[in-house]
Design an enzyme around this catalytic site. Structure first.
Site, PDB file in Angstrom:
ATOM      1  N   GLN A 189     -10.975   2.163  -3.859  1.00 25.45           N
ATOM      2  CA  GLN A 189     -11.169   3.366  -3.035  1.00 25.45           C
ATOM      3  C   GLN A 189     -12.649   3.652  -2.774  1.00 25.45           C
ATOM      4  OE1 GLN A 189      -8.743   5.008  -1.562  1.00 25.45           O
ATOM      5  NE2 GLN A 189      -6.950   4.247  -2.658  1.00 25.45           N
ATOM      6  N   SER A 209     -10.300  -4.278  -1.742  1.00 32.11           N
ATOM      7  CA  SER A 209      -9.160  -4.606  -0.886  1.00 32.11           C
ATOM      8  C   SER A 209      -9.478  -4.285   0.566  1.00 32.11           C
ATOM      9  CB  SER A 209      -7.959  -3.780  -1.361  1.00 32.11           C
ATOM     10  OG  SER A 209      -6.820  -4.115  -0.626  1.00 32.11           O
ATOM     11  N   ALA A 210      -9.135  -5.211   1.474  1.00 31.96           N
ATOM     12  CA  ALA A 210      -9.501  -5.030   2.893  1.00 31.96           C
ATOM     13  C   ALA A 210      -8.787  -3.847   3.547  1.00 31.96           C
ATOM     14  CB  ALA A 210      -9.188  -6.306   3.670  1.00 31.96           C
ATOM     15  N   HIS A 211      -7.511  -3.629   3.170  1.00 34.26           N
ATOM     16  CA  HIS A 211      -6.754  -2.634   3.946  1.00 34.26           C
ATOM     17  C   HIS A 211      -7.147  -1.191   3.649  1.00 34.26           C
ATOM     18  CE1 HIS A 211      -3.500  -1.052   1.168  1.00 34.26           C
ATOM     19  NE2 HIS A 211      -3.852  -2.112   0.473  1.00 34.26           N
ATOM     20  N   THR A 250      -4.071 -22.217  -0.668  1.00 31.07           N
ATOM     21  CA  THR A 250      -4.779 -22.334   0.611  1.00 31.07           C
ATOM     22  C   THR A 250      -5.347 -20.979   1.011  1.00 31.07           C
ATOM     23  OG1 THR A 250      -3.334 -24.125   1.287  1.00 31.07           O
ATOM     24  CG2 THR A 250      -4.481 -22.954   3.047  1.00 31.07           C
ATOM     25  N   CYS A 336       8.256   9.255  -5.963  1.00 23.07           N
ATOM     26  CA  CYS A 336       9.701   8.986  -5.982  1.00 23.07           C
ATOM     27  C   CYS A 336       9.968   7.780  -6.865  1.00 23.07           C
ATOM     28  CB  CYS A 336      10.203   8.664  -4.587  1.00 23.07           C
ATOM     29  SG  CYS A 336      10.168  10.054  -3.489  1.00 23.07           S
TER      30      CYS A 336
HETATM   31  C1  LIG Z   1      -7.206   2.336  -6.932  1.00 23.04           C
HETATM   32  C2  LIG Z   1      -6.287   1.293  -6.395  1.00 23.04           C
HETATM   33  N1  LIG Z   1      -6.163   0.130  -7.035  1.00 23.04           N
HETATM   34  C3  LIG Z   1      -5.378  -0.846  -6.578  1.00 23.04           C
HETATM   35  C4  LIG Z   1      -4.623  -0.698  -5.439  1.00 23.04           C
HETATM   36  C5  LIG Z   1      -3.756  -1.822  -4.949  1.00 23.04           C
HETATM   37  O1  LIG Z   1      -4.405  -2.494  -3.900  1.00 23.04           O
HETATM   38  P1  LIG Z   1      -3.686  -3.559  -2.973  1.00 23.04           P
HETATM   39  O2  LIG Z   1      -2.783  -2.803  -2.076  1.00 23.04           O
HETATM   40  O3  LIG Z   1      -4.811  -4.239  -2.241  1.00 23.04           O
HETATM   41  O4  LIG Z   1      -2.969  -4.532  -3.862  1.00 23.04           O
HETATM   42  C6  LIG Z   1      -4.713   0.507  -4.738  1.00 23.04           C
HETATM   43  C7  LIG Z   1      -3.897   0.730  -3.534  1.00 23.04           C
HETATM   44  O5  LIG Z   1      -3.129   1.658  -3.438  1.00 23.04           O
HETATM   45  C8  LIG Z   1      -5.570   1.523  -5.223  1.00 23.04           C
HETATM   46  O6  LIG Z   1      -5.700   2.698  -4.592  1.00 23.04           O
END
Ligand SMILES: Cc1ncc(COP(=O)(O)O)c(C=O)c1O
Length: 412
Positions: A189, A209-211, A250, A336
């Site tokens: 984050q 993480s890219a997204h 890969t 949930c």
């Molecule tokens: C603090 C934290 N760690 C790990 C993750 C997991 O990341 P990813 O979706 O790239 O596996 C998230 C995603 O929600 C996150 O907010």
């Protein structure tokens, strides 16, 4: 100006891809589709070159050397590789024995940290999960008090995904380096929003993480320090030996190109973006606090990511609130699970009561959030909370000055 509904205010869950990121990825689906392992033709060389460029872009965003970047499928995998990989590498005793070493983490980490720790506990490691205070912060002092002679690994997230609080990472890293303990941070984050320098910030292993930063889903990276100390890991999977043997498989060239571009854009825009979003976040919070009674902002007020807020509304039923606000995408404080609606374990860790945890909203803004959207959200939230409170006899009692917490309810 008319507003396009629904409004997206859940950027901590995921972010839309920046169009420039998508554009950078497109050629790698079709024309430049080579396998980086194909060393004997130009298709392979082109892909290899693209991955090298992305490695530099990621490294540059966090102050690392490109050789220290391992591409993965995202932060879940990066966390697993870092935590299990380091624990098994630096274990005090061989697999199958007891007392393999002590690991420190925190109860309000993401499950992608907690579950690998749980797994290691079953495999002979001793895990201490620290409890943060009411402000949600993890400090150097808390780690210092928990360190033992057999501590081999500390893992603390940089910024929390539910409340946005920022932990004392450089200070904890310094402490770990003094004691010769490996230090991992889940910076999912944080990276792309705040300036980061793994060298100065004393981090040994960092997950991203890219997204979460306007790149594609299913791709991320793990930073693995190569000097002072040189960190080594036991890989999770075996195969072609890609990524220095740490991550066989890969390479996802298209995704990696997108991650690289996303990092480059974040490096250029994060300062102005942060300033803009902070103003919007402050407007949102101050408006809700001034127009509604019994509102609580969760987590430390200042040491927080600028685009995020987590707010609880007393005397409101959480699910009804979410239903009333369907046209605004946000997260609620209820998770949930298959059988029940549990209040968020992160909020519970801060000592937020079940009622307030259930009626909390996590609102996280992003690159394309506009002031009009925030104004709209303010109006809708105020309207929904007021409406739900009209139906609440407890709120009436509160307004009459009765302290609800002191009432002794009759049991039948
Ligand atoms: C603090 C934290 N760690 C790990 C993750 C997991 O990341 P990813 O979706 O790239 O596996 C998230 C995603 O929600 C996150 O907010």
């Amino acid at each position: 100006m008319s507003i396009k509904l629904p409004i997206y205010l859940d950027h901590a869950a995921t972010t839309p891809c920046d169009p420039k990121v998508v554009e950078s990825m497109m050629p790698y689906f079709t024309d430049m589709f080579g396998n980086t392992g194909s060393r004997n033709h130009s298709f392979g060389w082109d892909s290899e070159e693209a991955v090298s460029k992305a490695r530099e872009q990621v490294a540059s965003l966090i102050g690392a050397d490109p050789k220290e970047i391992i591409f993965t499928s995202g932060s879940t995998e990066s966390n697993n590789l870092a935590i299990k990989g380091a624990a098994n590498m630096y274990a005090k005793n061989p697999a199958g024995s007891e007392n393999r070493g002590h690991i420190i983490s925190v109860i309000h980490e993401h499950k992608a940290v907690l579950d690998p720790c749980k797994r290691l506990e079953k495999e002979g490691f001793d895990v201490t999960l620290l409890e943060p205070g009411q402000d949600g912060l993890v400090t150097r002092k808390m780690i210092e008090d928990a360190i033992r002679d057999d501590t081999i690994l500390v893992t603390v997230m940089w910024a929390n995904n539910e409340i946005g609080t920022i932990n004392e990472i450089p200070q904890i890293g310094e402490l770990c380096h003094d004691k010769g303990i490996i230090f991992h941070t889940d910076a999912t984050q944080w990276v792309g929003k705040m300036p980061t320098n793994v060298k100065k910030d004393n981090v040994d292993l960092l997950s991203l993480s890219a997204h979460k930063m306007y790149g594609p889903k299913g791709v991320g990276a793990l930073y693995v320090r190569r000097r002072r100390p040189r960190v080594r890991l036991i890989a999770l999977q075996e195969g072609g030996g890609q990524e220095r043997g740490y991550r066989s498989g890969t390479l996802n060239v298209t995704g990696i190109v997108g991650l690289g571009k996303a990092c480059e854009i974040c490096a250029q825009t994060m300062d102005s973006e942060r300033e803009r979003l902070l103003k919007l976040r402050n407007k949102l919070e101050s408006s809700l606090e001034s127009r509604l009674d019994v509102v609580q902002v969760n987590g430390h007020r200042e040491k927080r990511l600028a685009h995020a807020t987590n707010i609880s509304f007393g005397f409101v039923e959480g699910e009804s609130l979410m239903m009333a606000l369907k046209e605004i995408a946000m997260s609620s404080g209820s998770a949930c699970t298959s059988a029940s609606l549990e209040p968020s374990y992160v909020l519970k860790a801060l000592g937020v009561g079940d009622d307030l945890a259930h009626s909390s909203l996590r609102i996280t803004m992003g690159r394309w959030t506009t002031e009009e959207e925030v104004d709209y959200a303010i109006e809708k939230i105020v309207e929904a909370v007021n409406k739900l409170r009209e139906l609440s006899p407890l709120f009436d009692m509160h307004n009459e000055g009765i302290d609800i917490s002191k009432i002794e309810w009759a049991a039948h």
